[in-house]
Design an enzyme around this catalytic site. Structure first.
Site: not given
Length: 280
Positions: A32-33, A37, A148-149, A151, A154
């Site tokens: 689901a880009l 992304h 990516g920041e 998350d 994570q």
């Protein structure tokens, strides 16, 4: 661009390329880009000889079956975007092969990083994340991996995973990509109704105002202010807002010199859960 679904094929292919002194960049995704992304892909292309994107909706990191069932699958559109971006390989494994017919998580201890924020609200989530990212790292053995920041928790956990597993992989965090109205780009945004999509930028607006209050207000005062803003909102329900130290992710009570802080938020629009964060 070549699409590969079998573990042995992607592993052997990348191993041969790496033995010829090619550097490999990896972007793990659940598909689901969106433009966020693709920005990671573009950074990898600029910094590596070979760029690999994995697309895999990982069942072990969902704490609710409903979220897994409703996760958007847009593989044809994803592949089209990646082809245009200049990506070299797309890894699209099947769950049974990745998990060797035993879909379960390894248990991890990330020095307490996993117990904060998302860890309090999503049981087993980071075990699932750690399990699948470790598998992808061992299969592809990239020089650099990009996350990516949005998350951010994570991201910190994956840095810790690499440290604990003693993997020779550099982890790069990339800035949050936002829509023009400030909403953090997310695959979940596609599930929002028109009204929810109209209301959702309130999340970032609140974060920005909290950021502006840092100079004159205590963390406790900011926490209370954010809570009050969402109590007044008709369609968005606050799950949590926390100000935490960037390195430890521990909840910050008061400001200390030489420490970096970040505000984290999770909000529900009906059953759709949106997260965001901002540096303070």
């Amino acid at each position: 661009m070549k699409v590969i679904s079998e573990i042995r094929e992607i592993s052997n292919t990348l191993s041969r390329l790496k033995s010829s002194n090619n550097t490999i960049g990896l972007i793990p995704t659940m598909g689901a880009l969106h433009k966020g992304h693709i920005s990671l892909v573009e950074k990898s292309i600029a910094e590596n000889d070979i760029t690999v994107v994995s697309i895999f909706v990982n069942p072990t990191q969902f704490d609710k079956q409903e979220d897994l069932t409703n996760y958007p699958i847009t593989i044809e559109k994803d592949l089209e975007l990646l082809e245009k971006s200049g990506c070299d390989f797309v890894f699209t494994p099947k769950a049974n092969e990745i998990y060797d017919n035993n879909i379960s998580s390894q248990k991890f201890l990330f020095d307490g990083l996993e117990q904060q924020m998302e860890g309090k609200h999503r049981a087993g989530h980071f075990d699932g994340v750690g399990t699948i990212v470790k598998k992808f790292f061992l299969i592809t053995m990239p020089n650099i991996a990009y996350f990516g920041e949005k998350d951010f928790q994570q991201l910190q956990i994956i840095k810790k995973l690499v440290e604990l597993e003693k993997l020779d992989i550099k982890i790069i965090g990339c800035p949050i990509h936002r829509e023009e109205d400030g909403l953090a780009m997310s695959s979940r945004n596609t599930r929002l109704t028109d009204q929810q999509r109209k209301d959702a930028p309130f999340i970032y607006k609140t974060l920005k105002e909290a950021q502006n209050k840092i100079a004159k207000h205590s963390f406790t005062e900011i926490n209370s202010w954010v809570s009050e803003q969402f109590k007044k909102h008709k369609t968005l329900n606050l799950e949590y807002f926390e100000i935490a130290e960037e390195d430890t992710l521990k909840t910050a009570i008061k400001r200390e010199n030489n420490k970096k802080y970040r505000a984290f938020i999770a909000v529900f629009a009906d059953k759709i859960r949106l997260i965001d964060n901002i540096s303070l």
